[in-house]
Each structure stands twice: as C-alpha cells, then as structure tokens.
Write a protein that holds these residues in place. Structure first.
Motif, PDB file in Angstrom:
ATOM      1  N   PRO A  50       0.843  -1.187   0.000  1.00 57.17           N
ATOM      2  CA  PRO A  50       0.000   0.000   0.000  1.00 57.17           C
ATOM      3  C   PRO A  50       0.886   1.247   0.000  1.00 57.17           C
ATOM      4  O   PRO A  50       1.926   1.250   0.650  1.00 57.17           O
ATOM      5  N   THR A  62      -1.143   3.743   5.140  1.00 55.60           N
ATOM      6  CA  THR A  62      -1.993   3.236   6.217  1.00 55.60           C
ATOM      7  C   THR A  62      -3.449   3.071   5.794  1.00 55.60           C
ATOM      8  O   THR A  62      -4.208   2.409   6.464  1.00 55.60           O
ATOM      9  N   TYR A  64      -7.190   3.159   5.617  1.00 51.20           N
ATOM     10  CA  TYR A  64      -8.201   3.504   6.629  1.00 51.20           C
ATOM     11  C   TYR A  64      -7.733   3.252   8.063  1.00 51.20           C
ATOM     12  O   TYR A  64      -8.421   3.614   9.003  1.00 51.20           O
ATOM     13  N   ARG A  65      -6.574   2.608   8.210  1.00 46.31           N
ATOM     14  CA  ARG A  65      -6.021   2.509   9.563  1.00 46.31           C
ATOM     15  C   ARG A  65      -5.503   3.866  10.010  1.00 46.31           C
ATOM     16  O   ARG A  65      -5.417   4.146  11.199  1.00 46.31           O
ATOM     17  N   GLY A  66      -5.113   4.660   9.028  1.00 46.01           N
ATOM     18  CA  GLY A  66      -4.605   5.993   9.349  1.00 46.01           C
ATOM     19  C   GLY A  66      -5.753   6.976   9.459  1.00 46.01           C
ATOM     20  O   GLY A  66      -5.913   7.679  10.445  1.00 46.01           O
ATOM     21  N   LEU A 344     -13.975  -1.479   0.112  1.00 45.85           N
ATOM     22  CA  LEU A 344     -13.027  -2.567  -0.129  1.00 45.85           C
ATOM     23  C   LEU A 344     -12.106  -2.229  -1.298  1.00 45.85           C
ATOM     24  O   LEU A 344     -11.010  -2.760  -1.414  1.00 45.85           O
ATOM     25  N   GLY A 382     -15.742  -3.721  10.566  1.00 40.78           N
ATOM     26  CA  GLY A 382     -14.360  -4.179  10.717  1.00 40.78           C
ATOM     27  C   GLY A 382     -13.598  -4.346   9.411  1.00 40.78           C
ATOM     28  O   GLY A 382     -12.458  -4.796   9.424  1.00 40.78           O
ATOM     29  N   VAL A 383     -14.194  -3.987   8.276  1.00 41.77           N
ATOM     30  CA  VAL A 383     -13.491  -4.219   7.002  1.00 41.77           C
ATOM     31  C   VAL A 383     -12.324  -3.262   6.804  1.00 41.77           C
ATOM     32  O   VAL A 383     -11.523  -3.438   5.895  1.00 41.77           O
ATOM     33  N   ILE A 384     -12.226  -2.260   7.653  1.00 45.08           N
ATOM     34  CA  ILE A 384     -11.214  -1.225   7.435  1.00 45.08           C
ATOM     35  C   ILE A 384      -9.949  -1.485   8.232  1.00 45.08           C
ATOM     36  O   ILE A 384      -9.055  -0.667   8.250  1.00 45.08           O
ATOM     37  N   HIS A 385      -9.889  -2.627   8.891  1.00 45.02           N
ATOM     38  CA  HIS A 385      -8.755  -2.862   9.783  1.00 45.02           C
ATOM     39  C   HIS A 385      -7.480  -3.258   9.056  1.00 45.02           C
ATOM     40  O   HIS A 385      -6.406  -3.253   9.620  1.00 45.02           O
ATOM     41  N   THR A 386      -7.591  -3.672   7.821  1.00 45.14           N
ATOM     42  CA  THR A 386      -6.377  -3.989   7.073  1.00 45.14           C
ATOM     43  C   THR A 386      -6.526  -3.399   5.681  1.00 45.14           C
ATOM     44  O   THR A 386      -7.636  -3.126   5.231  1.00 45.14           O
ATOM     45  N   VAL A 387      -5.411  -3.204   5.023  1.00 47.56           N
ATOM     46  CA  VAL A 387      -5.435  -2.538   3.721  1.00 47.56           C
ATOM     47  C   VAL A 387      -5.669  -3.561   2.610  1.00 47.56           C
ATOM     48  O   VAL A 387      -5.073  -4.638   2.643  1.00 47.56           O
ATOM     49  N   ASP A 388      -6.528  -3.228   1.672  1.00 45.69           N
ATOM     50  CA  ASP A 388      -6.809  -4.093   0.528  1.00 45.69           C
ATOM     51  C   ASP A 388      -7.071  -5.531   0.971  1.00 45.69           C
ATOM     52  O   ASP A 388      -6.346  -6.449   0.598  1.00 45.69           O
ATOM     53  N   PRO A 389      -8.113  -5.724   1.772  1.00 43.81           N
ATOM     54  CA  PRO A 389      -8.336  -7.047   2.355  1.00 43.81           C
ATOM     55  C   PRO A 389      -8.533  -8.150   1.317  1.00 43.81           C
ATOM     56  O   PRO A 389      -8.317  -9.311   1.611  1.00 43.81           O
ATOM     57  N   LEU A 390      -8.948  -7.786   0.122  1.00 41.91           N
ATOM     58  CA  LEU A 390      -9.187  -8.833  -0.869  1.00 41.91           C
ATOM     59  C   LEU A 390      -7.943  -9.134  -1.702  1.00 41.91           C
ATOM     60  O   LEU A 390      -7.973 -10.035  -2.533  1.00 41.91           O
TER      61      LEU A 390
ATOM     62  N   TYR B  28       6.185   2.366   6.888  1.00 38.57           N
ATOM     63  CA  TYR B  28       4.929   2.470   7.624  1.00 38.57           C
ATOM     64  C   TYR B  28       4.995   3.364   8.859  1.00 38.57           C
ATOM     65  O   TYR B  28       4.105   4.183   9.082  1.00 38.57           O
ATOM     66  N   LYS B  32       0.736   7.953  10.879  1.00 39.89           N
ATOM     67  CA  LYS B  32       0.033   7.710  12.146  1.00 39.89           C
ATOM     68  C   LYS B  32      -1.200   6.842  11.933  1.00 39.89           C
ATOM     69  O   LYS B  32      -1.877   6.967  10.931  1.00 39.89           O
ATOM     70  N   PHE B  38      -5.761  -2.943  16.221  1.00 40.07           N
ATOM     71  CA  PHE B  38      -6.711  -3.366  15.203  1.00 40.07           C
ATOM     72  C   PHE B  38      -6.881  -4.861  15.382  1.00 40.07           C
ATOM     73  O   PHE B  38      -5.921  -5.619  15.259  1.00 40.07           O
ATOM     74  N   GLU B  47      -3.086  -7.244  10.946  1.00 43.99           N
ATOM     75  CA  GLU B  47      -1.919  -6.527  10.437  1.00 43.99           C
ATOM     76  C   GLU B  47      -2.353  -5.429   9.468  1.00 43.99           C
ATOM     77  O   GLU B  47      -3.440  -5.481   8.911  1.00 43.99           O
ATOM     78  N   ALA B  48      -1.453  -4.504   9.225  1.00 41.88           N
ATOM     79  CA  ALA B  48      -1.749  -3.428   8.284  1.00 41.88           C
ATOM     80  C   ALA B  48      -1.942  -3.974   6.879  1.00 41.88           C
ATOM     81  O   ALA B  48      -2.786  -3.506   6.119  1.00 41.88           O
TER      82      ALA B  48
END
Lengths: 545, 563, 134
Positions: A50, A62, A64-66, A344, A382-390, B28, B32, B38, B47-48
């Motif tokens: 990412p 980051t 959506y984690r950011g 997503l 919870g879909v936003i917890h990791t980047v590009d989940p698919l 990373y 922030k 998470f 994980e990110a």
C-alpha cells in the motif's frame, strides 16, 4: 435448513432467467479461480505494498487505519440559504465534507432571470447561483479553511471557483487555505452528461486555465475530478467507464503540459470520480486496475517524478441508476452493498445515495440513513482494519488484470481515432455509451439481468413514499433577489469587465484572475458565460441514438 | 493428491518477506494510525497489510483444493451458487398457528423457498400455552403449539412434501414433542416420511446453556433426548436434518466466533460418539448433522469463520471418525444475521447492517440464510420489514453477481491467513473441551456458561466504553428520537389456544392418553428411544406439556449455573 | 390496399437538462418496434418542439424531463399545440415525475407519463394502442 430438496420455485427462477455468468462489462466468469489464473502475477511488480508503486493495493500506506475515507454527502437545495442550513446540518451529523450540486440554470451558465430557465430555477435539488451574493450566503457560518467542499460544476467551474475565492477573500481567508474539489471535467460532458456550451477546444482551454490557477494559488484544492460516474450513468459499462475516464485523464495531462505547466506541478492535484454499481467484485477490480494503469502511465509515459503524481485518487458515489422507484426500501440494501464495495476498493471519499432518489429529491430522513450507512460500514463491519483485504484473491486479481488489459485495448482504439477530442467530434464515445445503455435496458426487459422489484418480485398497488416538494414560489423570489442585486452594482464597471472578458477570450491569456475581480464587481454567472459565448460560439452535437 | 506445490514459489516468498520487513520498518512508521489496536471481534490482531508471505506455508491442493472436494474449504458443492443459490429461509412465527400459517403463505408467494418456524417460549420449553408457569408468554417470540391439532393448522395448505421446513425447536425438551407432531401430522396426511425434508434445531446446549431458565432437564437427559431424535430420523426420516447445532444462539448469548465454531463442533463430536455407541455407522448419520451460525458484524472474520469451520469439520470427520462419504465430510450450514448486532435506535440502519451480514454469509458459502428484519430489536417483524429482509436476499442473489464464481475471496492473503488463524484457535479450544471430558461434562461443570458470559460482558463493556462503536447507540445518536416505523402487534393467542386445548381434552380418549403417558415413562425406565413413543403419544392428542411432565418426573430437573 | 404508414414520433428533450440516456434508449426501442423516430437533441424550447412537430408531420410527441421542470414545460407545450391547431396530437412524457403531478398532467391532456423502471415494450404498446386505434 434442508439441503436435500430443492424447491420447485427456485428451479423455476434460475431456469427462466437465461443469465450467463457474465459481469456488467460482459466478461465471462469462470466457476472457480485458483493459482493458475494469476500465474503471471508478479506481486512486487503488479501489486506492490500500500502506498507503493503501482498502488494497486491502495494509494496510502496506512489507508483507513490511518484515516477513514471522507464521508461526503450531497448538501444542496434550492436557495443558498436552505442549502446552507442543510450543509451545516450534515457537518453536525458527522459528515466530513460536502458536495454542492447546482440547479439546471447554473449548470447551463445562465442566470435565474434568463427566459430559457423558466420553471427550472432551484430544480433537481441543486442550488441556484447567480452572483457572489449567493455564494456568500451559501458559505455563511461554515469554516472555509476546515471543511472540504466538492463543487459539482463543470462548464461553469471557472466562474464558481472565482465566486468561492472571492467570498473567502472577503472573509480574510486566502485561496491557499481552501480545500475541496471542482468537478470541472468537460470531456465527459460531451461524452455523456451533455451540459456544455462552448465547442470542446474552448471548454478545454477554460479547464486548463483553472488547473493552472489552482496549481499556482490553491495547493489544497483539486481543480478537477475526472468523472467516470457520469459516463456510467449515461450507460457506459464498467470497462468503458474505466477506460474512458482514464483516457480523459490522460488528455487533461497532455493539454496542461501543452499549456506549459510541468507535469509534477499539477498531476498531484488531479482527482477522479467513479461509480459503484451492482456487480460487487467488478467494482473493486475497476478501482484496483485504475490505480495501476494511472501510476504506470504517469511514471512511464508522462515522466512524472513526484510520486504523488502517480496516485489515482478517487471519490465514489453509489449508483443512482441502480435504484428502483418500486419498493424503495430495497435501495437501502443496494446502496449498502455498493458502498461496501467502494470501501473494499480503497476509495478516498464516498457519497451514498438516499433510498428515495428514484422518486424525488431525498428527504431529510433518507439522507440521514444514507450517511448512517457509511458510518456503520466504517465503525461496525471491521473491514477497514487492514489494507486491501481482498488482495490476493484469485478471482479479484484475475479480474483486475483483465480490466487492465481491456482498457489498453480501448486506449489503442481511441489513439487510432486521433485522441479523445477527435473521438468526441466523431461521436465515438456517445455511440459506445448509447449502445451499452440500450443493451442494459434490453437485458432487463428479457430478464438476462434481474432487478428485484422491477422485473422480478414486483408488487402491485405500492404505497407511494413521502417526497420532498420544490417550493413553487422560489423562482419568483430568486429572480427578484437577482434584480435587487443587479440594481446595486456599478453598471459601468460591469460593462467594462464584460468587454475585458471578451478581449481575453479572443487572445490566449489567463481568465481566472480576471474572473475573481469581475465577480467582486458583481458580474453574474450568466454575464461572464455570455461574454465568452459571444467569442467562442455555441456547440451543438449531432443527436446520436 | 497431496502436492508439494504451494501458492507461490519459495524464492519470491523470501523476496516478499524482505520487502515486507523493509516496508514495515522504514515506510509504515512514518504515518500515524487511528487506533491503538486493530483486531477482529474475537480478538485476533489484524496486520496493516497481508502479502503472499502470510500464506507461504499453504499448499494449494492440500489446504484449498476445489469446490465439492476435500477439504471443502472452497465450498461443499462443485457448482455452489452457479448450480443453485442458497435457500432463502425467512423466519416466521407469532401468535396462534392460524396467524403464522398466513405469514408462511405470504412469504412463499413472495419467493421464499422454504418455511422456517419459530416457536413461542412455552412451546420451546415444553409447556402448554395455559400452563401457569408460561401463559404470559403465549404467542410471544414465535408460534404457540400445544397439540397435533395446532401443527395441522400451522401447515394447512403448505405442501410439506415439496417445500422444506426448518423447525427452530431449540431445546430437545420442546423438540421431542413438536417434531413428533410434525411427523405424525405428515402421516395423517399420508405423506411418506422419505418425502419430508427439513431441519429441526434440537440442540441440548440451547436448553442447558443458552436459554438460561430454572428447572430444565439435566444436561445428560437433554443430550439423550437430542440423540434420540437424531437416531429416530436416521432410521425413519432419512432426508430430515434432525439437529442443527445452534452456534447462532451461542453467539447471541455473547460468545466469540471462535467459541461459536468450537462449541458446535464439540457438540457434534459428542453426538457422533453417542450414535456410534448406539451402533450406527458414522456415514449413516453424519451427512444429516447440520450447523447454524450467526452472521455478525466483523465482515472478514465471519467469512473466514465459515471457511475455517468447513476445514475443521472435514479434518475431524476424516481423522477422528474415519468418515468416508463426502457428504459426511462437508459441513453444511444455515446463517442468520446477528440479531444482537441490530439496534432499537434508528431501526432503518439495520437494513444496512443485515445486508452486509448476509453478504458475508454468501461469500462464506452458506447453504441457507435468514436475514433479520430491521425492526427486530423492537417487535415481531411487520409485513413490510419481513419483506425487505427477503428482498435483501434477492438483491444479493440476483443483482450483485457475487454468486458468479465460487469462493470469490479464495486466495486473498488476508482472508486465507485469517482462516488459518481461526482454525488453529478453534482446534485449540476443541482440545481444551476434550481435556475436560467433552461438551456434556463441560456444560455440567458450568465451564461453557462461564466462557460465554465473560465474553458477553467484555462485549458490553466495549460498547459502553465506546471502544466498539455502534452507530446510533454510542455514537451518532439522536436524542428524543421519534420512532419512524410502525410496530407489530402480536395477535391474541392465549384464549385461542385455551379454547382449543379445552375442546381437545374433552374430545380425546383419556384411556389412550393414559396409555401413551405410561409408554413414555416405561421407555425412560428402559432407556429406549423416546421419540418412537412420543410420536405415538401425540397422535393420541397428548399435549406437549403432558409429555414434558412425564420426562421431568423421571429425569428430575437441573438449575443451570447463573453467572 | 395501401401500405400502412409508419407511426412517426418526435422525441424531444426540453429544458436545460442533458440527461439523455433514457430518451435515447426509448428512441431505439421505438425504432426497433417499427416506428419512425425523430429525436430533437438537447435543450429544445417548447416553440422549437412544436415547430418540428409541424414540419415533420408526426403522430405523437414524447418529452423527457428529469429536472423537475415538467409543471412548467408541459402546460406551455399543451397551450402551444392548441394554438397551432395540433390539439389532437398524442403527447406523452417520461422522467422523474411524482405521482401527484402525473395525475395533474394527465388532466391537462397529456396521454401518459412513464417513470424510471418502465419497460420499453409498455411504451411501444401504449403508443400503438392509441395511434393504431385511430
């Protein structure tokens, strides 16, 4: 939960709908995807991390984690005072940006008192803007240096921008503090939306003019949002939306470079606008392919060096054209699923449609529900917890590759026609889109495509839902206001400005600084556009269907 | 079939590993993050970014394979939704059977392809509507059934030899009577048992753990009743699923996704052992054990859960029980969208929630789905809200095209890695329960109760602290909200049921009733299959409450631990 | 016997709005159903539309209005047609038009209003039903 017996009813449904396993672009979908479908995929080269070239997995490290995407809901309605209230209301409810739509006269560059506008002032839920006074009222009490504002304007973008900058300056806020976006995508107007006045090349000149101005004076502002949404609304299928939008983007890049601006000076400010339609995975693949194609072209073809120039940044709206007037509650479901696919796919901002939009301008209740839908996806799913989940999904990666390939095929075709502007003049895009729109309608009518509540599971005798009415006295009041405004101006300065505008139009100088001064002198939108029309002339397309 | 071929070649994995390290260390940390942690709803850290490195140990053919083949992770059927879509099974039941019958017909006419009966509290717990313990709840939360006459009314005009029925009978104590009435009613209509398709819930955890009520049957007895019904169906009603392990309800009671899967599988292991002990071959009954899961908020965890459950079950059946029939190895499940995730505030928001809850079930390969109506946190669903729920199914099936390929998320680094992690944790929990002596023992000790209630408490605390945002509840609230929807009024039930019961008791042969009750008691004494005698009993118009009384007289009562 | 004359329909897009997806789809559907279709293009005033109708000798006029201006444009059209002695022309419309307004327009002499989600075959059948009867 019986698995043994399949009911007769279900058999019937499947057999009576001769649906091929195809997506909306017409690609055939395989029963199952596995490693062999993405054997050619080189993770480093084609995906990257990412925030890393070619940005397939997302443009930020980051994501959506950011920070969450911008929840950007439409906020406009008739008078600028009413629209102002609605914007403040949306911001108070947690929206982080707003989009402002204009009424038909404003979109067509005419003032409310223009005889051609009778019956359309304040129409379509858009706000009527004639003069700086309207924008002053519209922006009243809104922190212009805090909120990001998306102006849904195109052919008249240069004038709207001038109003906005002038109002900010009155309030002591300099242009460089303003954040937001102008739609300002004139190419898709000729291809799909059809709100243009001047011939394509004159319009292009105005677009490049605003891009240049923003690059110099408004670093936080996106001077253009290159829109596939409208192409799709007019009937383009997802692959056409992807390919045509990017081709338009490349055209703006080429034209702005031609105007003498360095690519890295403006490319980071280009932004895009996509639609998410019913096909869940195709939506996601479209965004991922777009990021990859754009990054590669900007880096390799246009030699941009700043990595921000490589980013395909995109605003998304759920598909108004997928909503049905029948059983409007069903639209909440559609919008939710479409919004989820946009998230997503890694969108930067999102507008969700209200469920009653197929009937009328959204009611306050339906508008709130649309906003809540985004908040629920953001905070609960919870879909936003990791980047590009698919990322890595065999199906999705292979679909992404396929969309990229098909786009290159369209690019070649457009190149052969002599580029996008030539393509418009030859009616190529208009014809492609009309073909797809007709195909879509046919598919619905012979049930190759099912829309619940429309061509399947219909109900008779449905209760109409509550609808918002446009105030019938609004037009008269607006015209009276405009008359009062005009009477207070220095008429000589107005006439002088009009002549100046004609002068610049005849030459090749910059418009924007002049427009800002002109609106401060009280020139109206209609007067400025009118002055240019005197020089540029009017464009009429050949009606193709 | 066991190939050594992984998902990616080892060289590129090493390269990706190095690159990921670099990215994590150098790139990373410059940015922030919004939150400190998470994690999934069950607390697995997220994980990110996930890359091929996270699935490096996977062997494609061993761990994923193809739909309809071992380990069934990509789906239990070769064609999945390209062959036929999931069964859209909308729950319905309220008031007297006369009313519920109308709702069933309405839903079938609107395109639902099965019926799904829910029963009121007195019925679930084995009481007659008029029982002084229970009458206040008659018709609430489901339909009231007292005698075979009610079953006849409930199913009147519904072709049960063609549509399948799901009977959410929950507790074995209620199931034994209601199920018997269903079969006896079919017999009275001359429908052969091998034409009957459907499912009954019949989960002893429902009686002893989930629906905490005083004076229930002791765990062992409840477990026996459950196994009796399974044995009966295996022998006489071959296409009926006699048990549906109700992970959904454990989840509603508060457990995590990991516990949900571990508890249902532990439950199924116990049943399998008992039935094998009774002399049945594993492949005769295993294909009829079915599972019922909750579709909760955490979108990807839910998808991974369904996939992990399939692979875990496959390994248990293959390795522990030596099952050979592919149908025994493939875990089939029904999903209901999580009622506990819905809010009474701003009820239309629930349409959005339920839509993606259901989407996760479909992406996870569910065999059937029920979608909650948006007003369920407030009342029994109205006609409009239950229709909107059904339409959600249809929009998913017909418009989104997520059904066009099988297991569309297969290969996703995140989903595969989450699936692996869930499976690991499920297996660890299964081993823990095994160490305690199995699920029946774990229930008797109150261990399961404690596990669930402490998770429920954590969940509530997370909502109250705002750590877990729920839109409209702990954020984006509207003060003085006016209810924008019309609420459903449960129709009068008690008097209708009372009149029927009084009439039936007057008209039936008391000698036959006495004989039937005696037969049930004798069957208890010699540890026979109780379902065989209850089916005969309900034909003589023995009421549900009367069956329960005999059973409780013999087995005594148990008060579950309250935490 | 004289060969049956094809039905001639003028489809027009009055007002400022440019959303022409719907009208173009309808244009093709009518053409595929054997009618002769004249499509006006965008931004037509009621005067221009009525003039075209006169020149082309059409049997009916279909207006597409999505902007909400229907309550202004239809009455104007109907008045103009009357003025030119074309009151017997079939006028129908389509677009985003609420039920209440649909009823009002019909009492003004507009034949039918088709909204989003209409099957194009219904439009074809409607036009044929009205015009072939005459």
């Amino acid at each position: 939960m019986a698995f043994g017996k399949r009911s007769k009813r279900q058999d019937l449904d499947l057999q009576s709908s001769p649906m091929a396993f195809k997506n909306l672009s017409g690609f055939v979908i395989d029963p199952v995807y596995g490693t062999e479908n993405i054997a050619q995929l080189d993770v480093e080269r084609d995906l990257g991390g990412p925030g890393e070239f070619p940005f397939t997995r997302g443009i930020h490290k980051t994501m959506y984690r950011g920070r969450l995407w911008t929840i950007r809901q439409l906020g406009s309605l008739g008078s600028s005072g009413e629209a102002n209230m609605r914007i403040r209301n949306l911001l108070a409810m947690g929206a982080t940006g707003v989009s402002i739509c204009l009424d038909m006269p404003t979109i067509m560059g005419r003032d409310s008192d223009d005889p051609l506008c009778e019956g359309e002032v304040g129409s379509s839920g858009g706000v009527a803007i004639d003069s700086i006074a309207d924008v002053r009222q519209l922006m009243d009490g809104i922190d212009l240096d805090q909120v990001s504002i998306n102006w849904v304007c195109n052919a008249q973008s240069c004038v709207i921008l001038a109003f906005f900058v002038a109002v900010a300056e009155e309030r002591g806020i300099s242009a460089d503090k303003l954040a937001g976006t102008l739609q300002n995508d004139i190419l898709k107007e000729y291809q799909a939306q059809k709100s243009y006045y001047f011939p394509p090349r004159s319009s292009m000149r105005l677009t490049v003019d605003t891009i240049k101005y923003c690059c110099r004076h408004m670093p936080r502002f996106n001077p253009i949002s290159i829109s596939g949404y409208h192409l799709a609304s007019a009937g383009a299928n997802p692959i056409q939306e992807l390919a045509f939008t990017l081709a338009n983007g490349f055209t703006y890049v080429e034209e702005t470079i031609k105007a003498g601006v360095d690519v890295d000076q403006f490319a980071p400010r280009l932004s895009f606008f996509f639609k998410v339609h019913n096909d869940f995975f195709e939506n996601i693949a479209k965004f991922r392919a777009a990021r990859r194609i754009w990054a590669r072209a900007m880096k390799e073809k246009y030699r941009a060096k700043d990595d921000r120039s490589w980013l395909f940044r995109v605003h998304t709206q759920t598909a108004g054209s997928s909503l049905t007037a029948q059983q409007p509650e069903n639209n909440i479901i559609r919008t939710t699923l479409q919004a989820l696919s946009a998230v997503l796919a890694g969108t930067q901002s999102l507008h969700t449609n209200a469920f009653d939009e197929a009937h009328s301008i959204p009611s306050a209740r339906s508008e709130k529900l649309a906003l809540r839908t985004q908040q629920i996806i953001a905070h609960e799913s919870g879909v936003i917890h990791t980047v590009d989940p698919l990322g890595g999904s065999y199906y999705l990666e292979s679909l992404t590759n396929k969309m990229e390939e098909e786009s290159y095929r369209y690019f070649e075709k457009i190149e052969q026609l002599g580029g996008v502007l030539k393509g418009i003049e030859k009616g190529f895009f208009q014809r492609e889109i009309a073909d797809s729109a007709y195909q879509y309608q046919k598919d619905i009518e012979n049930k190759r495509r099912i829309i619940v509540g429309l061509n399947e599971y219909r109900e008779d005798g449905e209760e109409p839902i509550e609808m918002r009415e446009t105030d019938p006295t609004f037009e008269t009041r607006k015209i009276a206001e405009l008359k009062a405004f005009k009477s207070q101006r220095n008429q000589q300065r107005v006439s002088a400005r009009i002549e100046q505008i004609r002068e610049v139009a005849r030459g090749d100088g910059d418009f924007m600084p002049l427009f800002i001064e002109a609106v401060k002198d009280g020139l109206t939108l209609g007067e400025i556009i009118g002055a240019m029309r005197d020089v540029f002339g009017e464009y009429r397309e050949e009606a193709i269907f | 079939m066991k190939s050594k071929k992984g998902l990616f070649n080892p060289d590129s994995i090493q390269e990706i590993r190095n690159e990921t390290k670099r990215w994590e260390k150098e790139v990373y940390p410059r940015e922030k993050e919004r939150l400190e942690v998470f994690e999934t709803l069950s607390g697995i850290p997220i994980e990110a970014i996930y890359t091929p490195e996270d699935t490096a140990k996977m062997d494609y053919l061993r761990d994923l394979g193809f739909p309809g083949e071992e380990p069934f992770i990509r789906g239990v059927h070769p064609t999945m939704y390209r062959g036929r879509t999931w069964t859209q099974r909308q729950l319905a039941g309220y008031g007297p059977p006369e009313e519920t019958n109308k709702r069933y017909k309405f839903l079938l006419k609107q395109g639902a392809n099965g019926i799904n009966g829910v029963f009121d509290y007195p019925t679930l717990r084995g009481y007659d509507s008029t029982d002084p313990e229970a009458y206040a709840d008659a018709g609430r939360g489901g339909v009231a059934i007292d005698t075979i006459e009610d079953m006849r009314i409930l199913l009147d005009g519904i072709p049960i030899d063609q549509v399948s029925s799901s009977m959410v009978t929950c507790q074995p104590i209620g199931n034994i009577s209601v199920q018997s009435m269903y079969f006896a009613n079919a017999e009275a209509h001359s429908i052969p048992f091998n034409k009957l398709t459907g499912t009954s819930q019949n989960d002893f955890l429902m009686e002893t753990v989930v629906a905490i009520a005083p004076e229930v049957l002791p765990p062992k007895a409840s477990f026996k009743l459950s196994c009796d019904a399974i044995e009966y169906c295996t022998k006489y009603v071959p296409r009926w699923n006699p048990v549906s392990f109700a992970g959904y309800n454990y989840r509603e009671a508060g457990c995590t996704a990991i516990q949900e899967v571990a508890f249902v599988i532990a439950n199924a292991i116990a049943c399998s052992e008992e039935l094998i002990r009774r002399g049945l071959d594993v492949d005769r009954f295993a294909s009829r054990l079915s599972f019922f899961f909750s579709g909760h908020n955490d979108f990807f965890e839910e998808i991974a859960k369904y996939r992990a459950a399939r692979r875990t079950w496959y390994r248990v059946m293959r390795e522990r029980f030596g099952a050979k029939d592919p149908r025994s190895l493939a875990l089939r499940f029904h999903v209901q969208t999580a009622g506990v995730a819905l809010t009474a505030q701003q009820p239309l928001n629930n349409i959005a929630r339920a839509a993606y809850h259901a989407l996760s079930a479909v992406l996870g390969g569910a065999q059937s789905v029920h979608i909650d109506a948006y007003d369920e946190a407030l009342c029994t669903p109205t006609e409009l809200s239950s229709l909107t729920a059904l339409r959600t199914q249809q929009v998913l099936q017909l418009e989104t095209r997520v059904t066009h390929t099988i297991d569309p998320l297969g290969g996703s680094y995140f989903v595969e890695s989450l699936t692996n992690q869930l499976e690991e944790k499920i297996v660890a929990l299964l081993n823990e329960i095994e160490g305690m002596g199995g699920i029946v023992r774990a229930v008797e000790k109150g261990w399961i109760h404690k596990a669930i209630s402490s998770e429920a408490y954590e969940y509530q605390k997370a909502i109250e602290s705002g750590e877990m945002p729920i839109v409209g509840v702990n954020c984006y609230r509207i003060e003085d909200e006016k209810l924008p929807i019309e609420l459903f009024q449960v129709p009068e039930t008690l008097e209708i049921q009372r009149a029927k019961l009084e009439r039936i008791k007057k008209e039936r042969s008391s000698t036959n009733v006495q004989k039937a009750s005696d037969a049930i008691l004798r069957c208890c004494e010699k540890d026979g299959n109780l379902m065989e005698v209850v089916v005969e009993g309900v034909k003589a118009y023995v009421t549900e409450g009367e069956v329960t009384k005999v059973l409780k007289r013999y087995y005594g009562i148990w008060n579950p631990p309250l935490f | 016997m004289q060969e049956k004359r094809k039905i001639r329909i003028l489809l027009a897009k009055p007002g400022l709005d440019g959303h022409d997806r719907g009208i173009k789809v309808v244009a093709r559907a009518l053409r595929d159903a054997g009618m002769e279709v004249i499509y006006s293009g965008l931004h037509q005033t009621p005067e221009q539309i009525v003039n075209t109708a006169l020149q082309e000798g059409v049997d009916g006029i279909g207006l597409s209005i999505l902007s909400g201006a229907h309550n202004t444009i239809f009455p104007k059209m109907m008045a103009l047609l009357k003025e030119k002695g074309l009151s017997d022309l079939l006028v129908f419309g389509g677009g985003t038009i609420p039920p209440k307004d649909r009823e009002r327009l019909k009492t003004m002499g507009v034949g039918e209003i088709f909204t989003s989600g209409t099957d194009t075959r219904d439009i074809v059948n409607y036009i044929k039903g009205v015009l072939e009867k005459v």
